[in-house]
Scaffold this motif. Structure first.
Motif, mmCIF file in Angstrom:
data_model
loop_
_atom_site.group_PDB
_atom_site.id
_atom_site.type_symbol
_atom_site.label_atom_id
_atom_site.label_comp_id
_atom_site.label_asym_id
_atom_site.label_seq_id
_atom_site.Cartn_x
_atom_site.Cartn_y
_atom_site.Cartn_z
ATOM 1 N N CYS A 28 -19.741 -37.365 60.459
ATOM 2 C CA CYS A 28 -19.469 -36.165 59.660
ATOM 3 C C CYS A 28 -18.230 -35.418 60.140
ATOM 4 O O CYS A 28 -17.957 -34.314 59.673
ATOM 5 N N GLN B 69 -18.692 -31.885 62.412
ATOM 6 C CA GLN B 69 -19.121 -30.667 61.721
ATOM 7 C C GLN B 69 -20.620 -30.508 61.963
ATOM 8 O O GLN B 69 -21.436 -31.184 61.340
ATOM 9 N N ARG C 224 -23.114 -29.860 58.991
ATOM 10 C CA ARG C 224 -23.312 -31.052 58.167
ATOM 11 C C ARG C 224 -24.163 -32.072 58.904
ATOM 12 O O ARG C 224 -25.053 -32.700 58.325
ATOM 13 N N ASP D 219 -27.777 -31.050 58.857
ATOM 14 C CA ASP D 219 -28.349 -31.314 57.526
ATOM 15 C C ASP D 219 -28.655 -32.788 57.345
ATOM 16 O O ASP D 219 -29.708 -33.160 56.821
ATOM 17 N N GLU E 88 -24.009 -38.307 52.060
ATOM 18 C CA GLU E 88 -23.606 -36.902 52.107
ATOM 19 C C GLU E 88 -22.087 -36.778 52.013
ATOM 20 O O GLU E 88 -21.578 -35.917 51.304
ATOM 21 N N LEU E 89 -21.366 -37.647 52.694
ATOM 22 C CA LEU E 89 -19.905 -37.617 52.615
ATOM 23 C C LEU E 89 -19.429 -37.908 51.196
ATOM 24 O O LEU E 89 -18.518 -37.253 50.698
ATOM 25 N N ALA F 79 -21.132 -37.430 48.432
ATOM 26 C CA ALA F 79 -21.537 -36.322 47.560
ATOM 27 C C ALA F 79 -20.583 -35.138 47.675
ATOM 28 O O ALA F 79 -20.334 -34.438 46.705
ATOM 29 N N ARG F 80 -20.042 -34.921 48.850
ATOM 30 C CA ARG F 80 -19.104 -33.819 49.060
ATOM 31 C C ARG F 80 -17.663 -34.253 48.835
ATOM 32 O O ARG F 80 -16.750 -33.488 49.130
ATOM 33 N N GLY G 107 -16.091 -36.582 50.435
ATOM 34 C CA GLY G 107 -15.447 -36.890 51.702
ATOM 35 C C GLY G 107 -15.087 -38.346 51.887
ATOM 36 O O GLY G 107 -14.465 -38.703 52.863
#
Length: 195
Positions: free
Chosen positions: A55, A58, A61, A64, A101-102, A104-105, A107
């Motif tokens: 991540c 971070q 993040r 989470d 997650e990356l 989705a954001r 990233g």
């Protein structure tokens, strides 16, 4: 359920009589919250370190992602087939959760070559410099483009093989090798520039 515990502070003491992961997994799959909490305490610190790197250092993040990983694990544990070690299964689940997650954001770049805007990378470099000491390795890794960072962390830190990385990230083996080469080159450049 387990979110009130900070992942870097939880550790399970090593006792000769402590149940192994398989026994704990069976108990947890049968509904034992205590067994699942022991699994969490045993594996959370290492998984946190892994997702923290993926991540980009971070903490919020990473926390989470760790929380999501253990929620998914709790739900999926009754279907765990013991084809692999519990630690391996949890690690793969954590990596998948971090990568989702990356994505989705925004990233992770899905373009074939995984290139990012170089001006954005230069800005990340400037923000990551330590006062008077330049860029340390962890901070340099955090400034890498997400796909290159993920390949570097999985290959050089976690010891995965390129075919495993390629499968996990949905890329060709050659792309995994190219991303690793790219990540190492960017690290050399960034570390050389910080001196």
């Amino acid at each position: 359920m387990l979110s009130s515990v900070m992942p870097v502070e939880v550790t399970e003491p090593a006792h000769a009589s402590a149940p192994d992961d398989a026994a704990l997994a069976r108990e947890a799959a049968a509904g034992s919250v205590q067994a699942y909490e022991r699994i969490y305490r045993r594996h959370a610190p290492r998984l946190y370190a892994l997702v923290f790197r993926i991540c980009g250092r971070q903490a919020e993040r990473a926390e989470d992602v760790l929380q999501d990983t253990f929620v998914k694990a709790w739900r999926a544990l009754p279907g765990f087939r013991f084809d692999s070690a519990l630690a391996t299964w949890l690690q793969r689940l954590a990596v998948n959760t971090a990568l989702m997650e990356l994505r989705a954001r925004g990233g992770m770049v899905d373009r074939e070559n995984g290139e990012h805007d170089l001006e954005a990378l230069a800005g990340a470099d400037a923000g990551a410099r330590c006062a008077g000491t330049g860029l340390d390795l962890e901070r340099a890794v955090a400034t890498l483009p997400p796909r290159a960072r993920a390949v570097l962390v999985l290959h050089d830190i976690e010891g995965w093989k390129h075919h495993e990385i390629a499968e996990e990230l949905g890329m060709a083996v050659g792309s995994s090798k190219a991303q690793l080469h790219r990540a190492r080159g960017l690290l050399r450049q960034r570390l050389g520039e910080s001196r």
